[in-house]
Design a protein around this motif. Sequence first.
Motif, short mmCIF file in Angstrom:
data_model
loop_
_atom_site.label_atom_id
_atom_site.label_comp_id
_atom_site.label_asym_id
_atom_site.label_seq_id
_atom_site.Cartn_x
_atom_site.Cartn_y
_atom_site.Cartn_z
N ILE A 105 -9.74 57.02 57.83
CA ILE A 105 -9.53 56.48 58.93
C ILE A 105 -7.80 56.42 59.29
CG2 ILE A 105 -9.07 54.17 57.66
CD1 ILE A 105 -10.33 52.54 59.95
N ASN A 106 -7.53 56.28 60.65
CA ASN A 106 -5.94 56.33 61.16
C ASN A 106 -5.61 55.02 61.38
OD1 ASN A 106 -6.06 59.23 61.03
ND2 ASN A 106 -6.80 59.46 63.08
N VAL A 107 -4.43 54.78 61.14
CA VAL A 107 -3.64 53.47 61.53
C VAL A 107 -2.37 53.69 61.94
CG1 VAL A 107 -3.32 53.33 58.90
CG2 VAL A 107 -3.22 51.36 60.46
N VAL A 108 -1.89 53.13 62.89
CA VAL A 108 -0.31 52.98 63.19
C VAL A 108 0.15 51.91 62.75
CG1 VAL A 108 1.03 52.91 65.03
CG2 VAL A 108 -0.94 54.49 65.39
N ILE A 109 1.43 51.97 62.13
CA ILE A 109 1.98 50.92 61.64
C ILE A 109 3.72 50.90 62.08
CG2 ILE A 109 0.36 50.86 59.60
CD1 ILE A 109 2.87 52.11 57.90
N GLU A 110 4.06 49.70 62.19
CA GLU A 110 5.71 49.51 62.37
C GLU A 110 6.19 49.40 61.10
OE1 GLU A 110 6.99 46.66 65.09
OE2 GLU A 110 5.26 47.02 66.48
N ASP A 111 7.07 50.35 60.95
CA ASP A 111 7.80 50.28 59.38
C ASP A 111 8.37 49.33 59.04
OD1 ASP A 111 6.73 53.09 59.69
OD2 ASP A 111 8.57 54.06 60.17
N GLU A 112 9.02 48.57 59.70
CA GLU A 112 9.74 47.26 59.16
C GLU A 112 8.83 46.14 58.75
OE1 GLU A 112 13.06 46.11 61.53
OE2 GLU A 112 13.98 47.96 61.23
N LYS A 113 7.69 46.12 59.58
CA LYS A 113 6.67 44.83 59.48
C LYS A 113 5.70 45.28 58.70
CE LYS A 113 7.50 43.25 64.30
NZ LYS A 113 6.70 43.10 65.71
N VAL A 114 5.14 46.45 58.21
CA VAL A 114 4.15 46.72 57.48
C VAL A 114 4.14 47.62 56.23
CG1 VAL A 114 1.56 47.60 57.37
CG2 VAL A 114 2.27 46.46 59.39
N SER A 115 4.02 47.34 55.08
CA SER A 115 4.14 48.11 53.76
C SER A 115 2.96 48.68 53.79
CB SER A 115 4.50 47.15 52.69
OG SER A 115 4.41 47.95 51.53
N LEU A 116 2.84 49.97 53.41
CA LEU A 116 1.81 50.92 53.42
C LEU A 116 1.16 50.57 52.03
CD1 LEU A 116 -0.12 52.93 54.61
CD2 LEU A 116 1.44 54.74 53.58
N ASP A 117 2.01 50.52 51.09
CA ASP A 117 1.62 50.34 49.59
C ASP A 117 0.61 48.77 49.56
OD1 ASP A 117 2.54 52.40 48.54
OD2 ASP A 117 4.46 51.33 47.90
N GLU A 118 1.58 47.91 50.25
CA GLU A 118 0.51 46.44 50.22
C GLU A 118 -0.74 46.57 51.07
OE1 GLU A 118 3.19 43.55 51.80
OE2 GLU A 118 4.60 43.72 49.99
N LEU A 119 -0.65 47.30 52.22
CA LEU A 119 -1.93 47.55 52.68
C LEU A 119 -2.92 48.11 51.87
CD1 LEU A 119 -3.56 47.46 55.49
CD2 LEU A 119 -2.43 49.89 56.08
N GLN A 120 -2.66 49.19 51.21
CA GLN A 120 -3.63 49.98 50.60
C GLN A 120 -4.10 49.01 49.19
OE1 GLN A 120 -0.92 53.74 49.82
NE2 GLN A 120 -2.97 54.32 49.16
N GLN A 121 -3.24 47.92 48.68
CA GLN A 121 -3.76 47.09 47.63
C GLN A 121 -4.69 46.13 48.36
OE1 GLN A 121 -0.11 45.19 45.97
NE2 GLN A 121 0.86 47.02 45.30
N GLN A 122 -4.18 45.83 49.69
CA GLN A 122 -5.13 44.67 50.11
C GLN A 122 -6.76 45.36 50.65
OE1 GLN A 122 -3.39 43.05 53.60
NE2 GLN A 122 -5.12 41.59 54.22
N ILE A 123 -6.70 46.57 50.93
CA ILE A 123 -8.06 47.47 51.21
C ILE A 123 -8.56 47.49 49.57
CG2 ILE A 123 -9.07 49.57 51.59
CD1 ILE A 123 -6.76 49.97 53.55
N GLU A 124 -8.19 47.54 48.79
CA GLU A 124 -8.83 47.72 47.37
C GLU A 124 -9.16 46.58 46.73
OE1 GLU A 124 -5.65 49.95 45.19
OE2 GLU A 124 -5.96 51.80 46.19
N GLU A 125 -8.83 45.32 47.48
CA GLU A 125 -9.29 44.13 47.12
C GLU A 125 -10.76 43.83 47.40
OE1 GLU A 125 -6.61 41.28 48.56
OE2 GLU A 125 -4.98 41.83 47.36
#
Length: 226
Positions: A190-210
């Motif tokens: 899946i593709n996702v567009v993030i604003e670098d200052e607002k979204v942490s990619l590591d935190e997003l992955q952790q949230q998905i793995e929850e």
Amino acid sequence: MGFGDLVADAGKAALNSWLETRSYITGYTPSQADVTVFKALGSLPDPSKYPYAARWYNHINSYSTEFESLTGDSSAPLESYGPEGGAPVPPTAAAAEEDDDDVDLFGSDEEEDAEAEALKAKRLEEYNAKKALKTKPAAKSIVTLEVKPWDDETDMKELEANVRSIEKDGLVWGASQFIAVGFGIKKLQINVVIEDEKVSLDELQQQIEEFEDYVQSTDVAAMQKL
């Protein structure tokens, strides 16, 4: 037109006089006119003798890394900027006597000074207002995530629905597909567009793995700055 020889005191004096009621050589924003005069001047003029020229020099120096992007004609000669007739010529004794005869000993230049200060303040306010409007676009990245299920019995549609349920300021989900990995197991790409200052990619992955009932792990398959 021109300031004359800016290396000489007469040229610096002409420049200082010109900038007494101006923030820039021409107009209300930095331009190639300022760059041309700045380079001709060469170094910071003595602030005690030429305060307005020194103030201008330090201000333009702060744009030194942006000189090429400033507006205006960079090929215009130095003589095309400044007062009529170049640097002022020191008055002769006769001219000085005539000036002395015309001096109003009871006059005051306080009103003129107040008008000059008001003009400078207005121009500075206009410049700051224009500068404030030039906001830089937010830095963004497009990321391709791979979300792996536990086995072939995992409901992939539910898995994707859980992933897309994550909402954040600065995050936009894009296209997706299921890719076979073998033994009847498929993974979500899946593709996702993030604003670098607002979204942490590591935190997003952790949230998905929850979503432990569906997700075994996540990987970044590709990432590109926009």
